[in-house]
Design a protein around this motif. Sequence first.
Motif, PDB file in Angstrom:
ATOM      1  N   ASN A   1      -0.234   2.427   8.091  1.00  0.00           N
ATOM      2  CA  ASN A   1       0.315   3.028   9.309  1.00  0.00           C
ATOM      3  C   ASN A   1      -0.063   2.194  10.528  1.00  0.00           C
ATOM      4  O   ASN A   1       0.758   2.006  11.433  1.00  0.00           O
ATOM      5  CB  ASN A   1      -0.185   4.462   9.443  1.00  0.00           C
ATOM      6  CG  ASN A   1       0.572   5.234  10.485  1.00  0.00           C
ATOM      7  OD1 ASN A   1       1.768   5.028  10.671  1.00  0.00           O
ATOM      8  ND2 ASN A   1      -0.120   6.133  11.162  1.00  0.00           N
ATOM      9  N   LEU A   2      -1.302   1.693  10.567  1.00  0.00           N
ATOM     10  CA  LEU A   2      -1.774   0.867  11.678  1.00  0.00           C
ATOM     11  C   LEU A   2      -0.943  -0.409  11.811  1.00  0.00           C
ATOM     12  O   LEU A   2      -0.647  -0.843  12.923  1.00  0.00           O
ATOM     13  CB  LEU A   2      -3.252   0.518  11.474  1.00  0.00           C
ATOM     14  CG  LEU A   2      -3.909  -0.343  12.551  1.00  0.00           C
ATOM     15  CD1 LEU A   2      -4.040   0.462  13.838  1.00  0.00           C
ATOM     16  CD2 LEU A   2      -5.258  -0.841  12.088  1.00  0.00           C
ATOM     17  N   HIS A   3      -0.534  -0.986  10.686  1.00  0.00           N
ATOM     18  CA  HIS A   3       0.256  -2.224  10.693  1.00  0.00           C
ATOM     19  C   HIS A   3       1.766  -1.970  10.794  1.00  0.00           C
ATOM     20  O   HIS A   3       2.555  -2.909  10.702  1.00  0.00           O
ATOM     21  CB  HIS A   3      -0.041  -3.058   9.447  1.00  0.00           C
ATOM     22  CG  HIS A   3      -1.433  -3.607   9.447  1.00  0.00           C
ATOM     23  ND1 HIS A   3      -1.852  -4.581  10.324  1.00  0.00           N
ATOM     24  CD2 HIS A   3      -2.512  -3.300   8.696  1.00  0.00           C
ATOM     25  CE1 HIS A   3      -3.116  -4.866  10.098  1.00  0.00           C
ATOM     26  NE2 HIS A   3      -3.543  -4.089   9.113  1.00  0.00           N
ATOM     27  N   GLY A   4       2.161  -0.713  10.951  1.00  0.00           N
ATOM     28  CA  GLY A   4       3.573  -0.391  11.153  1.00  0.00           C
ATOM     29  C   GLY A   4       4.415  -0.477   9.884  1.00  0.00           C
ATOM     30  O   GLY A   4       5.612  -0.758   9.951  1.00  0.00           O
ATOM     31  N   LEU A   5       3.798  -0.205   8.720  1.00  0.00           N
ATOM     32  CA  LEU A   5       4.528  -0.297   7.443  1.00  0.00           C
ATOM     33  C   LEU A   5       5.192   1.018   7.052  1.00  0.00           C
ATOM     34  O   LEU A   5       5.827   1.097   6.012  1.00  0.00           O
ATOM     35  CB  LEU A   5       3.575  -0.770   6.334  1.00  0.00           C
ATOM     36  CG  LEU A   5       2.943  -2.145   6.586  1.00  0.00           C
ATOM     37  CD1 LEU A   5       1.943  -2.458   5.488  1.00  0.00           C
ATOM     38  CD2 LEU A   5       4.018  -3.216   6.638  1.00  0.00           C
ATOM     39  N   ASN A   6       5.026   2.040   7.857  1.00  0.00           N
ATOM     40  CA  ASN A   6       5.657   3.360   7.666  1.00  0.00           C
ATOM     41  C   ASN A   6       5.411   3.956   6.281  1.00  0.00           C
ATOM     42  O   ASN A   6       6.347   4.179   5.517  1.00  0.00           O
ATOM     43  CB  ASN A   6       7.160   3.285   7.932  1.00  0.00           C
ATOM     44  CG  ASN A   6       7.452   2.830   9.338  1.00  0.00           C
ATOM     45  OD1 ASN A   6       6.720   3.176  10.266  1.00  0.00           O
ATOM     46  ND2 ASN A   6       8.497   2.045   9.500  1.00  0.00           N
TER      47      ASN A   6
END
Length: 152
Positions: free
Chosen positions: A119-124
């Motif tokens: 989630n932190l890396h924007g991988l949803n």
Amino acid sequence: MRRGRTEAGRCFDHQLRTVHEKKVPLSGYFALYSSHLSQINRSHAMTTKRRLITDSYRVVKKERRGGKRERSPTPPPTPEQIENEARQVDLEKLKQFDLDWRFGPCTGISRLQRWDRANLHGLNPPEEIKELLLQTPHDAEYNLSLWRDYPL
């Protein structure tokens, strides 16, 4: 007249003598012979009955012991069975999350840590996985990944 000849056979002999007396060419003999064979096949087909091998043996049916059994209806699932099935479905979803490499490696960290990192890396990552993990914070089967039993 020969003994044991069929009507078709006697008729053929008569026709053959007639054709021979008239000196008919060879093609006439073939036509006569083929018509004779078709007569024999028709008469043979009408008189013989095709039989199965099972017609030769008497069929003996064994009686069932105790007569017919009535099937009892399946009992409704118990609450434990329902809970166990739901648990298996949840663990399968978590297993699929572990096997999905879009969210990064999963060895050495818990599933919740992996979800947070993705989630932190924007991988949803799926929200459903986070909800499952937060519902059972103390269950190792839910929190640790598939590779928890293997050394790094």
